[in-house]
Write a protein that holds these residues in place. Structure first.
Motif, PDB file in Angstrom:
ATOM      1  N   GLU A 115      -8.272   0.204   4.456  1.00 19.37           N
ATOM      2  CA  GLU A 115      -7.574  -0.380   5.602  1.00 19.37           C
ATOM      3  C   GLU A 115      -7.158  -1.815   5.315  1.00 19.37           C
ATOM      4  O   GLU A 115      -6.056  -2.240   5.693  1.00 19.37           O
ATOM      5  N   PHE A 116      -8.022  -2.574   4.637  1.00 18.53           N
ATOM      6  CA  PHE A 116      -7.677  -3.962   4.328  1.00 18.53           C
ATOM      7  C   PHE A 116      -6.492  -4.014   3.361  1.00 18.53           C
ATOM      8  O   PHE A 116      -5.556  -4.805   3.542  1.00 18.53           O
ATOM      9  N   GLU A 117      -6.513  -3.157   2.350  1.00 19.62           N
ATOM     10  CA  GLU A 117      -5.410  -3.143   1.392  1.00 19.62           C
ATOM     11  C   GLU A 117      -4.102  -2.719   2.057  1.00 19.62           C
ATOM     12  O   GLU A 117      -3.035  -3.277   1.767  1.00 19.62           O
ATOM     13  N   ASP A 118      -4.182  -1.752   2.969  1.00 20.67           N
ATOM     14  CA  ASP A 118      -2.985  -1.336   3.708  1.00 20.67           C
ATOM     15  C   ASP A 118      -2.412  -2.502   4.513  1.00 20.67           C
ATOM     16  O   ASP A 118      -1.188  -2.681   4.598  1.00 20.67           O
ATOM     17  N   MET A 119      -3.291  -3.300   5.111  1.00 23.61           N
ATOM     18  CA  MET A 119      -2.838  -4.455   5.897  1.00 23.61           C
ATOM     19  C   MET A 119      -2.091  -5.457   5.012  1.00 23.61           C
ATOM     20  O   MET A 119      -1.023  -5.961   5.378  1.00 23.61           O
ATOM     21  N   VAL A 120      -2.649  -5.736   3.831  1.00 22.45           N
ATOM     22  CA  VAL A 120      -1.994  -6.673   2.914  1.00 22.45           C
ATOM     23  C   VAL A 120      -0.645  -6.127   2.458  1.00 22.45           C
ATOM     24  O   VAL A 120       0.349  -6.868   2.365  1.00 22.45           O
ATOM     25  N   ASN A 121      -0.581  -4.817   2.210  1.00 25.51           N
ATOM     26  CA  ASN A 121       0.694  -4.216   1.801  1.00 25.51           C
ATOM     27  C   ASN A 121       1.733  -4.300   2.921  1.00 25.51           C
ATOM     28  O   ASN A 121       2.930  -4.477   2.644  1.00 25.51           O
ATOM     29  N   ARG A 122       1.297  -4.191   4.168  1.00 23.28           N
ATOM     30  CA  ARG A 122       2.227  -4.353   5.299  1.00 23.28           C
ATOM     31  C   ARG A 122       2.772  -5.770   5.331  1.00 23.28           C
ATOM     32  O   ARG A 122       3.951  -6.000   5.592  1.00 23.28           O
ATOM     33  N   TRP A 123       1.879  -6.751   5.082  1.00 24.21           N
ATOM     34  CA  TRP A 123       2.330  -8.143   5.041  1.00 24.21           C
ATOM     35  C   TRP A 123       3.391  -8.338   3.963  1.00 24.21           C
ATOM     36  O   TRP A 123       4.381  -9.048   4.166  1.00 24.21           O
ATOM     37  N   CYS A 124       3.197  -7.690   2.833  1.00 20.93           N
ATOM     38  CA  CYS A 124       4.174  -7.800   1.740  1.00 20.93           C
ATOM     39  C   CYS A 124       5.506  -7.187   2.151  1.00 20.93           C
ATOM     40  O   CYS A 124       6.576  -7.737   1.838  1.00 20.93           O
ATOM     41  N   SER A 125       5.440  -6.058   2.858  1.00 22.49           N
ATOM     42  CA  SER A 125       6.685  -5.427   3.320  1.00 22.49           C
ATOM     43  C   SER A 125       7.414  -6.329   4.291  1.00 22.49           C
ATOM     44  O   SER A 125       8.650  -6.445   4.258  1.00 22.49           O
ATOM     45  N   GLU A 126       6.669  -6.984   5.174  1.00 23.75           N
ATOM     46  CA  GLU A 126       7.285  -7.905   6.140  1.00 23.75           C
ATOM     47  C   GLU A 126       7.906  -9.109   5.444  1.00 23.75           C
ATOM     48  O   GLU A 126       8.916  -9.656   5.900  1.00 23.75           O
ATOM     49  N   ALA A 127       7.295  -9.524   4.330  1.00 20.20           N
ATOM     50  CA  ALA A 127       7.809 -10.703   3.619  1.00 20.20           C
ATOM     51  C   ALA A 127       9.169 -10.441   3.011  1.00 20.20           C
ATOM     52  O   ALA A 127      10.000 -11.357   2.913  1.00 20.20           O
ATOM     53  N   GLY A 128       9.433  -9.207   2.602  1.00 17.14           N
ATOM     54  CA  GLY A 128      10.751  -8.889   2.075  1.00 17.14           C
ATOM     55  C   GLY A 128      10.707  -8.078   0.806  1.00 17.14           C
ATOM     56  O   GLY A 128       9.638  -7.889   0.193  1.00 17.14           O
ATOM     57  N   PRO A 129      11.871  -7.584   0.382  1.00 19.58           N
ATOM     58  CA  PRO A 129      11.963  -6.686  -0.774  1.00 19.58           C
ATOM     59  C   PRO A 129      11.344  -7.270  -2.040  1.00 19.58           C
ATOM     60  O   PRO A 129      11.513  -8.458  -2.329  1.00 19.58           O
ATOM     61  N   GLY A 130      10.617  -6.419  -2.744  1.00 20.92           N
ATOM     62  CA  GLY A 130      10.052  -6.805  -4.025  1.00 20.92           C
ATOM     63  C   GLY A 130       8.710  -7.490  -3.967  1.00 20.92           C
ATOM     64  O   GLY A 130       8.055  -7.687  -5.006  1.00 20.92           O
ATOM     65  N   THR A 131       8.248  -7.877  -2.795  1.00 23.48           N
ATOM     66  CA  THR A 131       6.954  -8.556  -2.670  1.00 23.48           C
ATOM     67  C   THR A 131       5.832  -7.538  -2.878  1.00 23.48           C
ATOM     68  O   THR A 131       5.824  -6.477  -2.252  1.00 23.48           O
ATOM     69  N   TYR A 132       4.896  -7.873  -3.748  1.00 22.82           N
ATOM     70  CA  TYR A 132       3.828  -6.910  -4.036  1.00 22.82           C
ATOM     71  C   TYR A 132       2.548  -7.639  -4.455  1.00 22.82           C
ATOM     72  O   TYR A 132       2.572  -8.823  -4.799  1.00 22.82           O
ATOM     73  N   VAL A 133       1.434  -6.885  -4.424  1.00 12.42           N
ATOM     74  CA  VAL A 133       0.116  -7.416  -4.783  1.00 12.42           C
ATOM     75  C   VAL A 133      -0.298  -6.889  -6.144  1.00 12.42           C
ATOM     76  O   VAL A 133      -0.195  -5.686  -6.421  1.00 12.42           O
ATOM     77  N   GLU A 134      -0.780  -7.806  -6.970  1.00 11.78           N
ATOM     78  CA  GLU A 134      -1.411  -7.453  -8.237  1.00 11.78           C
ATOM     79  C   GLU A 134      -2.876  -7.881  -8.147  1.00 11.78           C
ATOM     80  O   GLU A 134      -3.164  -8.992  -7.693  1.00 11.78           O
ATOM     81  N   PHE A 135      -3.779  -7.010  -8.561  1.00 13.29           N
ATOM     82  CA  PHE A 135      -5.204  -7.327  -8.476  1.00 13.29           C
ATOM     83  C   PHE A 135      -5.715  -7.848  -9.811  1.00 13.29           C
ATOM     84  O   PHE A 135      -5.698  -7.134 -10.811  1.00 13.29           O
ATOM     85  N   GLU A 136      -6.164  -9.085  -9.806  1.00 11.19           N
ATOM     86  CA  GLU A 136      -6.842  -9.649 -10.966  1.00 11.19           C
ATOM     87  C   GLU A 136      -8.280  -9.153 -11.008  1.00 11.19           C
ATOM     88  O   GLU A 136      -8.863  -8.936 -12.067  1.00 11.19           O
ATOM     89  N   GLN A 137      -8.860  -8.969  -9.824  1.00  9.40           N
ATOM     90  CA  GLN A 137     -10.208  -8.416  -9.678  1.00  9.40           C
ATOM     91  C   GLN A 137     -10.254  -7.661  -8.367  1.00  9.40           C
ATOM     92  O   GLN A 137      -9.808  -8.163  -7.334  1.00  9.40           O
TER      93      GLN A 137
END
Length: 404
Positions: A283-305
């Motif tokens: 659920e937390f990861e889904d929330m962050v992905n929604r934030w990225c979608s709201e920010a605009g095209p191409g925004t994404y999360v990469e996990f260092e850890q």
């Protein structure tokens, strides 16, 4: 104060260990291994050095029990310490300077060379009294905990060498505590280090270009900081909560750009996020992905850890290790303060393979100075900790085998 008497041999050992500059990021563990070999000889205990990763040894001293086939007890500590800023210290951080009040100043005084020596000295006392434990006790000294333990406990615990230790229960580090209480940690938050990539239109800094990286950065920062504020309010409004019970969010790096008059093609935000055991990771990861979608095209999360959720060690009547630990503490009238550890220790790897583990450092009435300037531990607190471990090690080392 004890400064007026001949220094305890245990304190001398502690100070000698503290003088070894096993400081990250480039640690030469050779002096630590030599020191521990000398301790093993003085104790008359066998020592093994395991080399899972070259240059990053795992050192294990073993005190065999009278029933060596029973699952053993692991007393774990790490040899490495975090970097120092010597100009911020009152005394040389690797001199183990002791002042007139018996305060011993050194990097690692609290985190966590004290505990490693306290294990050894408690075992020394028990052996000198002719104590024979039912279970075998392994005292382990591991590398690289301060940089995540990836080449230390994380790898060692998945080896046949670790399996051969037949561990049933582990003790590891806790924290100092200014009050009379003793913190006891039965679980840890999951560490997520996230890089949020914000790509955008590039061009001249004088233009008002559409869909820029900076605009996306603002949206991402607003979401993360709004969430951070909610968690801060939750913690501040409920005295029963500790830092380990909430999600912490911190923006630690902002990367990108080439020069001041060029709109960058990408900016990257780095967040340190710690998820408590109550949070659903998906659920937390889904929330962050929604934030990225709201920010605009191409925004994404990469996990260092991205650490998985690890089950806590249960403090209930079905856990014989906890019952033995608590009984010893009750006999000494120690007031325990159970909590979720706010940072990360090697206990998470032990729990991750299904073994119970507790984090405990007997340092009450002590300011919390791990990773801070002028880190110190008072020698009387240190010596009392040895007495405390004597009782605890006896209790857990004599836990009876479960009835069939």
């Amino acid at each position: 104060m004890s400064s007026g008497r001949v220094e305890e041999a245990a304190v001398a050992n502690f100070r000698e260990y503290l003088r070894i500059p096993s400081v990250q990021p480039d640690v030469n563990y050779g002096d630590c291994v030599a020191f521990l070999k000398k301790q093993a000889v003085s104790l008359g205990l066998p020592l093994k050095v395991y080399s899972v990763v070259s240059g990053k040894p795992v050192v294990v001293l073993t005190w065999e029990g009278s029933e060596p086939n029973l699952p053993s007890v692991l007393l774990n500590s790490h040899m490495d310490v975090v970097p120092v800023f010597p100009d911020k210290w009152t005394h040389d951080p690797f001199s183990a300077y002791k002042d007139k009040n018996g305060n011993i100043f050194a990097r690692g005084a609290q985190d966590m060379k004290c505990v490693g020596i306290q294990y050894l000295e408690a075992v020394r006392q028990l052996m000198s009294k002719g104590v024979q434990l039912r279970r075998t006790v392994h005292i382990s000294f591991v590398p690289d905990e301060e940089i995540g333990g990836k080449d230390g406990m994380a790898k060692f615990i998945n080896t046949s060498d670790f399996l051969g230790l037949n561990v049933g229960f582990a003790l590891d580090e806790g924290m100092a505590e200014p009050s009379d209480q003793f913190p006891l940690f039965y679980g840890e938050r999951s560490i997520w280090h996230m890089l949020v990539h914000c790509p955008g239109t590039t061009g001249h800094g004088s233009a008002l270009l559409p869909d820029t990286a900076g605009e996306k950065v603002r949206i991402i920062i607003d979401h993360f900081m709004d969430f951070r504020e909610q968690e801060k309010k939750k913690l501040d409004s409920d005295p029963s909560l500790t830092l380990g019970d909430v999600t912490t969010v911190n923006l630690t790096q902002l990367k990108g750009g080439v020069q001041s008059n060029v709109v960058p093609p990408e900016l990257v935000l780095v967040f340190d996020v710690r998820l408590p055991v109550t949070v659903d990771h998906a659920e937390f990861e889904d929330m962050v992905n929604r934030w990225c979608s709201e920010a605009g095209p191409g925004t994404y999360v990469e996990f260092e850890q991205k650490e998985p959720k690890v089950q806590v060690t249960k403090l209930d009547s079905f856990n014989p290790w906890w019952l033995a630990f608590k009984s010893a503490c009750d006999d000494m009238k120690l007031e325990l303060k159970p909590a979720i550890f706010p940072g990360g220790t090697d206990s998470r790897y032990v729990r991750g393979v299904g073994l119970p583990a507790l984090g405990f450092s007997p340092m009450n009435k002590t300011p919390v100075l791990g990773h801070d300037h002028d880190e110190f531990l008072n020698e009387d607190v240190f010596l009392k900790g040895i007495d405390i471990y004597c009782q605890i090690i006896q209790a857990i080392g004599n836990v009876a085998s479960p009835k069939k």
